[in-house]
Design a protein around this motif. Structure first.
Motif, mmCIF file in Angstrom:
data_model
loop_
_atom_site.group_PDB
_atom_site.id
_atom_site.type_symbol
_atom_site.label_atom_id
_atom_site.label_comp_id
_atom_site.label_asym_id
_atom_site.label_seq_id
_atom_site.Cartn_x
_atom_site.Cartn_y
_atom_site.Cartn_z
ATOM 1 N N SER A 251 -5.626 4.938 -4.996
ATOM 2 C CA SER A 251 -4.562 5.956 -5.053
ATOM 3 C C SER A 251 -5.132 7.370 -5.062
ATOM 4 O O SER A 251 -4.533 8.290 -4.505
ATOM 5 N N HIS B 123 0.455 0.928 -11.464
ATOM 6 C CA HIS B 123 -0.612 1.800 -10.949
ATOM 7 C C HIS B 123 -1.696 0.990 -10.224
ATOM 8 O O HIS B 123 -2.041 1.259 -9.086
ATOM 9 N N ALA B 124 -2.203 -0.030 -10.932
ATOM 10 C CA ALA B 124 -3.369 -0.747 -10.390
ATOM 11 C C ALA B 124 -3.001 -1.655 -9.225
ATOM 12 O O ALA B 124 -3.739 -1.745 -8.247
ATOM 13 N N VAL B 125 -1.873 -2.345 -9.327
ATOM 14 C CA VAL B 125 -1.525 -3.311 -8.278
ATOM 15 C C VAL B 125 -0.730 -2.651 -7.160
ATOM 16 O O VAL B 125 -1.008 -2.842 -5.988
ATOM 17 N N HIS C 164 -7.320 -0.041 -0.881
ATOM 18 C CA HIS C 164 -6.422 1.031 -1.319
ATOM 19 C C HIS C 164 -6.913 1.660 -2.621
ATOM 20 O O HIS C 164 -7.274 0.972 -3.558
ATOM 21 N N GLY D 28 -0.240 0.669 -6.737
ATOM 22 C CA GLY D 28 -0.799 1.946 -6.266
ATOM 23 C C GLY D 28 0.103 3.141 -6.496
ATOM 24 O O GLY D 28 -0.069 4.184 -5.877
ATOM 25 N N PHE D 29 1.082 3.009 -7.385
ATOM 26 C CA PHE D 29 1.925 4.164 -7.682
ATOM 27 C C PHE D 29 1.131 5.216 -8.434
ATOM 28 O O PHE D 29 0.284 4.885 -9.266
ATOM 29 N N LYS D 30 1.436 6.476 -8.153
ATOM 30 C CA LYS D 30 0.832 7.558 -8.918
ATOM 31 C C LYS D 30 1.528 7.628 -10.272
ATOM 32 O O LYS D 30 2.680 7.210 -10.391
ATOM 33 N N ASP E 266 -10.098 -2.553 6.343
ATOM 34 C CA ASP E 266 -9.377 -2.827 5.092
ATOM 35 C C ASP E 266 -8.780 -4.225 5.196
ATOM 36 O O ASP E 266 -7.882 -4.471 5.996
ATOM 37 N N CYS F 251 -7.294 7.916 5.303
ATOM 38 C CA CYS F 251 -7.891 7.427 4.047
ATOM 39 C C CYS F 251 -9.362 7.087 4.250
ATOM 40 O O CYS F 251 -10.176 7.241 3.346
ATOM 41 N N SER G 52 -6.046 8.160 -1.493
ATOM 42 C CA SER G 52 -4.814 8.345 -0.711
ATOM 43 C C SER G 52 -4.224 9.719 -0.978
ATOM 44 O O SER G 52 -3.744 10.387 -0.064
ATOM 45 N N ALA G 53 -4.271 10.131 -2.242
ATOM 46 C CA ALA G 53 -3.697 11.437 -2.596
ATOM 47 C C ALA G 53 -4.468 12.556 -1.898
ATOM 48 O O ALA G 53 -3.872 13.485 -1.357
ATOM 49 N N ASN H 65 0.880 -1.142 0.000
ATOM 50 C CA ASN H 65 0.000 0.000 0.000
ATOM 51 C C ASN H 65 0.921 1.195 0.000
ATOM 52 O O ASN H 65 1.752 1.300 0.888
ATOM 53 N N VAL H 66 0.819 2.057 -0.984
ATOM 54 C CA VAL H 66 1.783 3.156 -0.976
ATOM 55 C C VAL H 66 1.258 4.397 -0.257
ATOM 56 O O VAL H 66 1.618 5.497 -0.564
ATOM 57 N N GLU H 67 0.367 4.180 0.705
ATOM 58 C CA GLU H 67 -0.053 5.306 1.531
ATOM 59 C C GLU H 67 1.124 5.712 2.421
ATOM 60 O O GLU H 67 2.010 4.913 2.690
ATOM 61 N N LYS I 116 -5.888 -5.873 -9.911
ATOM 62 C CA LYS I 116 -5.260 -5.991 -8.597
ATOM 63 C C LYS I 116 -5.625 -7.327 -7.954
ATOM 64 O O LYS I 116 -4.773 -8.038 -7.430
#
Lengths: 180, 579
Positions: free
Chosen positions: B193, A141-143, B191, A145-147, B153, B206, B196-197, A3-5, B11
């Motif tokens: 993105s 991106h999808a897996v 998750h 979670g990178f912007k 989650d 989140c 999160s942003a 999770n890239v949070e 995913k």
């Protein structure tokens, strides 16, 4: 799973610091967090499940080896994916010298029993329908979670290229998955 | 299929593909570590005691370490994340046995809640008890703020839903034990993105970001920024007030509004304020009839409406009613009962009926009509209407004795700001007026093909508001203007038409995209078809020196307003309001 949070990134940084001190339980935690991202990425680049498995394995060993020299810039995932990417490229270079494997479902399709028939279709379409860089971008991106901006940095591409490739890829997938 | 759905499918499929090679990785690491120690020992030729120590260390790492790690695999791995948001936000990381690995504060209130409690290794239920107990003890959960958001989650949706259910029951019991009727919002999250942003940008969890996004999806008038600062109880109140539900959001209980003065009280405050500011006894009496005196009396839908809303990050009651052809709109601070904002304008029906329906308050007719296009100045009409058509001449310096800057000074400030010379000014009107409780000079004039309207603080001389627009006569004569263009036809302002004929070059209309195109742009942006739009109005206008089309229309339950660059077609501003 990765999770890239921000909090997760902080957590990954902490694990890498522990790994640098030789803490293998931290390596186990890290593995759990990143294995999906690394393996999916490697599979998307190499289109070969056994090679992807090797890359996951070698990436973990490289993290273990390199952790003491890791300097946190708040981007542990980018660091790990960069390791995986260079291992993938090495693998591709080696492959191109010795063989030219045909693209066969049996070669790339993972064997996990949990995969439903729909999952398999999704993986097959990703591998067979998308161009190599499109697939790389979509998976990151999808897996993971990178912007898009981060993907552009990792792959060394302009952001506009990443965005247009991503959009094209999603369009292709939408079409092909709706046809099914 | 939406992008999100496709991403989710990818995913999910890839997440299930990963082979489990952790054992092999760990084993290999041990071997490598052992080798490293041996090599170091060989190179540096240490004494025997060091050799023994090094080899022992290698064995500890190789065997003891591995055994410990293998026993920990699974138990140290985060399988589930649970989030609690009230105002404090905390996350609980759980292993597969629902043992707590970590509890983290996600904001400063969260830190207060956690304090020096150490949750590691405790049972989830114990941790939930402690955390909720601490929220009650610290007053974050109480009779006046009884809402909590619970988010789960977990990669397995079924597990997540099951845990969500258990948590809701558990928390309900804890809050109930403190004699509080809890209002629990719960959701499963994964998750995303984009979420999160947003969470990162606005410094919220989140889970809260997800709730805010769901509210925004249903009410586009709100913004993430203004909602981010609200507590979960306030968000819950807003959600309820707007009737927002979401498939993923489970709701139990009712959010407390005890902190607020109540709809009736807000209504009466607005009505009393309007009565106090009425310009004549007849109107005052009409308004006063709306006051709700009995506690069990409901506000009649025919009289108007009152609802909780948000304004600049504060909860307000939005009160609307109509008396004697006037639409009143108030915003009353929901906690203090102060009048935050008020506005009065002539009712649409009245305006559309060409002014024949009623003839009282002639001068307010002109000003009120104006307020329908420039939105802000309608509340100033009270004084205007009582001074009936009186045009002030420079000598009419009625207020210089009352501590105000005087009309002349106000005029000079306006002229200077507009960059016009006194000699070029036509149709000057200067009136003492009141805007949201502040005395202002309302200065309007035309010069160089433009109409200017200023509000200047009568005490400080500061420009409170200004507006300039192309004079009617400068507008594109071929445009099919709609009936509402009362500005050019009603009041006495357009008596001297000679002003506009000379300098038409300013608005060479051939460069403009035209009303039709502006209309299409607005419709496209609003996502509606031309046939569903009603009460369409388009006017060429000027905003900060740029010529724009001011487009407004209604469709469905909403009124839309657009400002569109007349040359580029770019949308400058847009607004959507419930009709």
């Amino acid at each position: 799973m990765l999770n890239v949070e921000t909090n997760s990134l902080k957590m990954l940084d902490e694990q890498i610091a522990k790994i640098a001190d030789g803490d293998k339980s931290a390596l186990a935690v890290l593995y759990n967090c990143i294995s999906v991202s690394v393996y999916s990425y490697a599979l998307s680049v190499l289109k070969n499940r056994s090679d992807a498995e090797d890359v996951l394995h070698d990436t973990m060993l490289e993290v273990w080896r390199s952790a003491p020299g890791y300097q946190s810039m708040g981007k542990p995932m980018a660091w790990i994916i960069t390791i995986a990417r260079s291992l993938c490229l090495m693998n591709l270079r080696r492959k191109s010298r010795f063989s030219d494997e045909p693209l066969e479902t049996a070669v790339y399709m993972p064997e996990n029993e949990e995969l439903t028939s729909e999952d398999k279709i999704v993986i097959r379409k990703c591998i067979e329908t998308l161009g190599d860089s499109e697939r790389e971008i979509v998976i990151l991106h999808a897996v993971s979670g990178f912007k898009h901006r981060e993907i552009a940095e990792i792959l060394g591409l302009p952001l506009s290229t990443v965005l247009s490739k991503y959009n094209r890829a999603i369009k292709k997938l939408r079409k092909t998955l709706s046809d099914n | 299929m939406a992008n999100k759905d496709i991403e989710q499918k990818i995913k999910s499929a890839f997440s299930k593909s990963v082979p489990d090679i952790l054992d092999s990785v760990l084993q290999q690491c041990s071997e490598q570590k052992g080798t490293v120690i041996e090599m170091t020992e060989n190179k540096k030729k240490k004494g025997l005691i060091y050799k023994i120590a090094a080899i022992a260390a290698a064995f500890v790492v190789l065997f003891g370490g591995t055994a410990a790690v293998l026993s920990m695999i699974g138990v140290n791995i985060v399988e589930t994340k649970v989030f609690f948001d009230v105002n404090p936000s905390v996350e609980i990381l759980l292993n597969r046995n629902e043992r707590v690995l970590e509890v983290n504060a996600l904001n400063s209130d969260g830190e207060k809640i956690i304090g020096d409690m150490d949750f590691k290794g405790t049972d989830l239920e114990v941790s939930v008890n402690a955390l909720i107990g601490s929220m009650l003890q610290n007053g974050y959960l109480s009779d006046i703020a009884n809402s909590i958001l619970v988010s789960v989650d977990n990669g397995d949706p079924q597990k997540a839903a099951e845990l969500q259910q258990r948590l809701v029951e558990n928390i309900n019991a804890i809050i109930g034990g403190a004699s509080i009727d809890g209002a629990i919002l719960s959701q499963t999250i994964s998750h995303d993105s984009d979420i999160s942003a947003l969470a990162e940008q606005y410094g919220v969890s989140c889970s809260k970001a997800q709730l805010i996004s769901d509210i925004l999806a249903e009410n586009s008038l709100l913004t993430f920024e203004e909602l981010a600062g609200l507590s979960i109880n306030e968000l819950n109140v807003l959600r309820q007030s707007d009737g927002i539900t979401n498939d993923n959001l489970q709701i139990t209980g009712t959010p407390s509004t005890d902190r607020y003065i109540g709809e009736k009280s807000a209504w009466n405050k607005a009505v009393n304020h309007a009565a106090d500011n009425a310009e004549n006894q007849e109107l005052k009496k009409d308004i006063s009839n709306l006051i709700c005196e009995k506690t069990d009396e409901n506000i009649s839908a025919a009289d108007g409406k009152v609802k909780l809303d948000i304004e600049n990050g504060k909860m307000v009651y939005e009160v609307e009613f109509m008396v004697s052809d006037y639409d009143y709109e108030y915003e009353i601070d929901a906690v203090t009962g102060d009048v935050v904002k008020y506005d009065r304008e002539l009712d649409d029906d009245y305006r559309d009926s060409s002014g024949n329906k009623k003839t009282t308050g002639d001068s307010s007719n002109s000003s009120d009509n104006k307020s329908s296009t420039s939105n802000n100045n309608s509340s100033s009409s009270n004084n205007k209407s009582s001074s009936s058509n009186k045009k002030s001449s420079p000598s009419n310096n009625k207020s210089s004795s009352s501590g105000y800057i005087g009309e002349q000074k106000a005029n000079d400030i306006a002229f200077k700001h507009a960059g016009v010379s006194v000699s070029s000014v036509n149709e000057l009107e200067t009136e003492l007026d009141r805007e949201n409780g502040t005395v202002v000079y309302d200065v309007s004039f035309s010069a160089g093909g433009y109409e200017y309207d200023y509000e200047i603080n009568a005490t400080t001389g500061k420009i409170a508001r200004y507006d300039s627009e192309i004079d009617d006569d400068y507008r594109n004569g071929t445009d099919t203007k709609t009936s509402s263009n009362s500005k050019s036809s009603s009041n006495g302002k357009t008596t001297s038409n000679n002003k506009s004929s000379s300098s038409n070059d300013k608005s060479s209309s051939s460069n403009y995209i035209g009303e039709q195109k502006a209309k299409e742009i607005a419709f496209k942006h609003a996502g509606i078809s031309g046939s569903s739009a009603k009460e369409f109005e388009a006017e060429l206008d000027r905003e900060n020196g740029v010529v724009i089309y001011d487009v407004s229309f209604s469709a469905g339950e909403y009124e839309y307003e657009y400002e569109i660059n007349a040359i580029t077609g770019e949308i400058f501003s847009h607004d959507k309001e419930r009709d």
